[in-house]
Motif scaffolding. Structure first.
Motif, PDB file in Angstrom:
ATOM      1  N   SER A  66       0.807  -1.231   0.000  1.00  0.00           N
ATOM      2  CA  SER A  66       0.000   0.000   0.000  1.00  0.00           C
ATOM      3  C   SER A  66       0.837   1.277   0.000  1.00  0.00           C
ATOM      4  O   SER A  66       0.330   2.355  -0.294  1.00  0.00           O
ATOM      5  CB  SER A  66      -0.893   0.022   1.242  1.00  0.00           C
ATOM      6  OG  SER A  66      -0.081   0.160   2.395  1.00  0.00           O
ATOM      7  N   HIS A  67       2.127   1.151   0.402  1.00  0.00           N
ATOM      8  CA  HIS A  67       3.016   2.303   0.534  1.00  0.00           C
ATOM      9  C   HIS A  67       2.482   3.304   1.563  1.00  0.00           C
ATOM     10  O   HIS A  67       2.741   4.499   1.494  1.00  0.00           O
ATOM     11  CB  HIS A  67       3.240   2.983  -0.822  1.00  0.00           C
ATOM     12  CG  HIS A  67       4.582   3.607  -0.919  1.00  0.00           C
ATOM     13  ND1 HIS A  67       4.856   4.680  -1.707  1.00  0.00           N
ATOM     14  CD2 HIS A  67       5.746   3.311  -0.310  1.00  0.00           C
ATOM     15  CE1 HIS A  67       6.121   5.037  -1.581  1.00  0.00           C
ATOM     16  NE2 HIS A  67       6.677   4.202  -0.740  1.00  0.00           N
ATOM     17  N   GLU A  87      -8.587  -3.061  -9.026  1.00  0.00           N
ATOM     18  CA  GLU A  87      -7.214  -3.248  -8.551  1.00  0.00           C
ATOM     19  C   GLU A  87      -6.472  -1.942  -8.803  1.00  0.00           C
ATOM     20  O   GLU A  87      -6.196  -1.589  -9.950  1.00  0.00           O
ATOM     21  CB  GLU A  87      -6.539  -4.417  -9.266  1.00  0.00           C
ATOM     22  CG  GLU A  87      -5.208  -4.720  -8.620  1.00  0.00           C
ATOM     23  CD  GLU A  87      -4.465  -5.903  -9.245  1.00  0.00           C
ATOM     24  OE1 GLU A  87      -3.915  -6.693  -8.485  1.00  0.00           O
ATOM     25  OE2 GLU A  87      -4.435  -6.002 -10.482  1.00  0.00           O
ATOM     26  N   VAL A  88      -6.153  -1.218  -7.731  1.00  0.00           N
ATOM     27  CA  VAL A  88      -5.546   0.103  -7.911  1.00  0.00           C
ATOM     28  C   VAL A  88      -4.022   0.051  -7.881  1.00  0.00           C
ATOM     29  O   VAL A  88      -3.352   0.964  -8.341  1.00  0.00           O
ATOM     30  CB  VAL A  88      -6.072   1.101  -6.850  1.00  0.00           C
ATOM     31  CG1 VAL A  88      -7.503   1.493  -7.163  1.00  0.00           C
ATOM     32  CG2 VAL A  88      -5.965   0.553  -5.434  1.00  0.00           C
ATOM     33  N   ARG A  89      -3.480  -0.996  -7.297  1.00  0.00           N
ATOM     34  CA  ARG A  89      -2.048  -1.292  -7.319  1.00  0.00           C
ATOM     35  C   ARG A  89      -1.944  -2.814  -7.246  1.00  0.00           C
ATOM     36  O   ARG A  89      -2.913  -3.447  -6.850  1.00  0.00           O
ATOM     37  CB  ARG A  89      -1.339  -0.741  -6.063  1.00  0.00           C
ATOM     38  CG  ARG A  89      -1.196   0.733  -5.966  1.00  0.00           C
ATOM     39  CD  ARG A  89      -0.802   1.121  -4.541  1.00  0.00           C
ATOM     40  NE  ARG A  89       0.428   0.510  -4.055  1.00  0.00           N
ATOM     41  CZ  ARG A  89       1.642   1.077  -4.134  1.00  0.00           C
ATOM     42  NH1 ARG A  89       1.778   2.275  -4.662  1.00  0.00           N
ATOM     43  NH2 ARG A  89       2.712   0.468  -3.663  1.00  0.00           N
ATOM     44  N   PRO A  90      -0.790  -3.382  -7.569  1.00  0.00           N
ATOM     45  CA  PRO A  90      -0.691  -4.831  -7.392  1.00  0.00           C
ATOM     46  C   PRO A  90      -1.021  -5.202  -5.942  1.00  0.00           C
ATOM     47  O   PRO A  90      -0.532  -4.560  -5.003  1.00  0.00           O
ATOM     48  CB  PRO A  90       0.786  -5.125  -7.707  1.00  0.00           C
ATOM     49  CG  PRO A  90       1.227  -3.980  -8.549  1.00  0.00           C
ATOM     50  CD  PRO A  90       0.433  -2.786  -8.116  1.00  0.00           C
ATOM     51  N   GLU A 148      -9.495  -1.873  -4.430  1.00  0.00           N
ATOM     52  CA  GLU A 148     -10.302  -0.804  -3.842  1.00  0.00           C
ATOM     53  C   GLU A 148     -11.775  -1.201  -3.948  1.00  0.00           C
ATOM     54  O   GLU A 148     -12.276  -1.415  -5.059  1.00  0.00           O
ATOM     55  CB  GLU A 148     -10.038   0.490  -4.599  1.00  0.00           C
ATOM     56  CG  GLU A 148     -10.812   1.672  -4.076  1.00  0.00           C
ATOM     57  CD  GLU A 148     -10.557   2.884  -4.965  1.00  0.00           C
ATOM     58  OE1 GLU A 148      -9.559   3.582  -4.729  1.00  0.00           O
ATOM     59  OE2 GLU A 148     -11.354   3.115  -5.893  1.00  0.00           O
ATOM     60  N   ASN A 189      -9.574  -0.352   1.077  1.00  0.00           N
ATOM     61  CA  ASN A 189      -8.496  -0.969   0.292  1.00  0.00           C
ATOM     62  C   ASN A 189      -8.066  -2.285   0.905  1.00  0.00           C
ATOM     63  O   ASN A 189      -7.451  -2.318   1.978  1.00  0.00           O
ATOM     64  CB  ASN A 189      -7.307  -0.013   0.222  1.00  0.00           C
ATOM     65  CG  ASN A 189      -7.632   1.193  -0.632  1.00  0.00           C
ATOM     66  OD1 ASN A 189      -8.118   1.051  -1.755  1.00  0.00           O
ATOM     67  ND2 ASN A 189      -7.393   2.383  -0.106  1.00  0.00           N
TER      68      ASN A 189
END
Ligand SMILES: NC(=O)c1ccc[n+]([C@@H]2O[C@H](COP(=O)([O-])OP(=O)(O)OC[C@H]3O[C@@H](n4cnc5c(N)ncnc54)[C@H](O)[C@@H]3O)[C@@H](O)[C@H]2O)c1
Length: 422
Positions: A207-208, A321-324, A328, A338
């Motif tokens: 998620s960073h 899928e908003v990032r690998p 969301e 998320n």
């Protein structure tokens, strides 16, 4: 000279073997205790001719364990304890370079997973190594010759032991199982420090998210939950603990965390981590109260701790899928939740599991427990047994030595004093 035939395998891509070998070497470089045991195994060959079946996370550290068992004379078959934790390059290296039969591929579906467990059992293991008990429970379901040939098994995680003890209570467990998960060295390093660091690693990689200045809610303050809470606090998060056990809740309060029911914490948290070993600890009533952009992760063994069906049914605005490994879920009122790693065990699915230096202890215990089962399994009889204290102490001693730490021994006077008490 003809190349030796490869062992049976179903892996993603054998061409990844070289990259996998690099990872294995790197991991072994941080596993001094396992390396010491391997040196002894090479000289003594205590596992000569023994067939091992393992259902463990297919990682470089696991490879280190299997290489060690191979050095002791065993042959091994491996399937994965979780489809998302498979390191495909390590699987390839184990097949291509270390003659281990591997049936595992990252992201395999549940049918493939179950087929791989059964195929591993088809190799006729005499000793099983489990992380969640799938191999041994399936073996008991299949029964027959397979069980007759079993010397015993080991279990690496809490949930696996719960399942095996249930089998024991029902009078169905047919072989001895050593509870590696409950060894003192394992508790001290693996569950607390390993999960503590790696669960946060998985959450951050996926998620960073910045932990400092945010509120992280840990649901379940057992060994693993304590590690996550401690590390999150160290990273600057405000930590809320949710528990159902009064003593664990009290411990959390005394350690300085806020403690409250999940329903209250739902409104406060920026990041939620479930680590209870139970099911539906986060469900509709909680999702409905969460803040926009709350991050949801599970560090418990099974992906049942969040009710994903209810989450899906709430997401009338869709799932993207908003990032690998970050999905969301958009709720009707526009709030976004998320979900990390599909609700699967986040430190393995989104990071690399426990660091090698932690798995050094777990897998040193595993290697010595396999040796113990081969030597004395027939004397133990069916049941879940503690790891012998001599093994636990030896692993602790070797790890301290590897860290360059010396400790005192009690003086003769102190021994006499202790023994004089009735
Ligand atoms: N991700 C990893 O690497 C890793 C490592 C160790 C353990 N685990 C898994 O994590 C889970 C927990 O392991 P553990 O060793 O900490 O177990 P544990 O039994 O020591 O702790 C679990 C805690 O959760 C609490 N709990 C249960 N239901 C709850 C609920 N509904 N709400 C709030 N609290 C609840 C229990 O009271 C207990 O204190 C298991 O599934 C285990 O297999 C994962």
């Amino acid at each position: 000279m003809a190349r030796a035939a490869l062992p049976p395998h179903e892996v993603a891509d054998l061409a990844l073997a070289e990259a996998g070998e690099g990872r294995i070497e790197w991991a072994l470089g941080q596993m001094p205790v396992l390396n010491r045991i391997r040196e002894r195994f090479v000289a003594e060959r205590p596992l000569e001719g023994i067939r091992i079946g393992a259902c463990l996370h297919v990682t470089a550290e696991t490879a280190g364990l299997l290489v060690t068992l191979g050095a002791g004379g065993a042959t091994a078959s491996l399937c994965s304890a979780n489809p998302l934790s498979v390191q495909d390059e390590v699987a390839a290296a184990l097949v291509g370079r270390h003659a281990v039969a591997v049936r595992a591929a990252r992201g395999e579906d549940l049918d493939a997973y179950a087929a791989h467990v059964r195929a591993t059992l088809g190799d006729g293991p005499q000793v099983t190594l489990d992380d969640g008990a799938d191999l041994l429970i399936t073996a008991h379901g299949l029964g027959g010759e397979l069980l007759e040939g079993l010397i015993g098994g080991t279990e690496e995680t809490t949930t696996g032991l719960v399942r095996l003890r249930r089998l024991e209570q029902e009078g169905k467990l047919q072989c001895p199982v050593l509870a590696v998960n409950e060894a003192r060295t394992e508790r001290a390093l693996n569950d607390r420090h390993g999960t503590g660091q790696s669960a946060l690693d998985g959450i951050i990689r996926a998620s960073h998210v910045l932990l400092a200045g945010h509120t992280l809610v840990v649901i379940g303050y057992g060994w693993a939950g304590q590690g996550i809470a401690e590390r999150a606090r160290g990273a600057g998060a405000a930590v809320i603990v949710c528990e159902i056990d009064p003593l664990r809740a009290l411990e959390a309060r005394m350690a300085g965390y806020e403690v409250m029911p999940v329903l209250q914490a739902a409104e406060r948290g920026d990041v939620f981590v479930t680590v209870t070993g139970s099911r539906r600890v986060l469900r509709r009533e909680h999702f409905e109260r969460m803040k926009d952009r709350a991050v949801l992760a599970n560090a418990g063994h099974f992906d049942v701790e969040l009710d994903l069906e209810e989450l899906r049914s709430l997401a009338t605005g869709g799932v993207t899928e908003v990032r690998p490994l970050v999905e969301e879920y958009r709720l009707q009122d526009g709030r976004r939740l998320n979900l990390l790693a599909h609700g699967r065990v986040v430190n393995l699915a989104a990071a690399e599991g426990h660091p090698a230096a932690v798995m050094d202890v777990s897998f040193a215990l595993q290697a010595l427990c396999v040796e113990e089962l081969v030597r004395k399994g027939s004397q133990l009889g069916p049941g879940v047994w503690p790891v012998p204290e001599t093994i636990d102490t030896e692993v602790g001693r070797l790890k301290l030595a590897a860290l360059g730490v010396e400790i005192d021994a009690p003086t003769a006077e102190q021994e006499r004093y202790r023994e004089s008490w009735l």
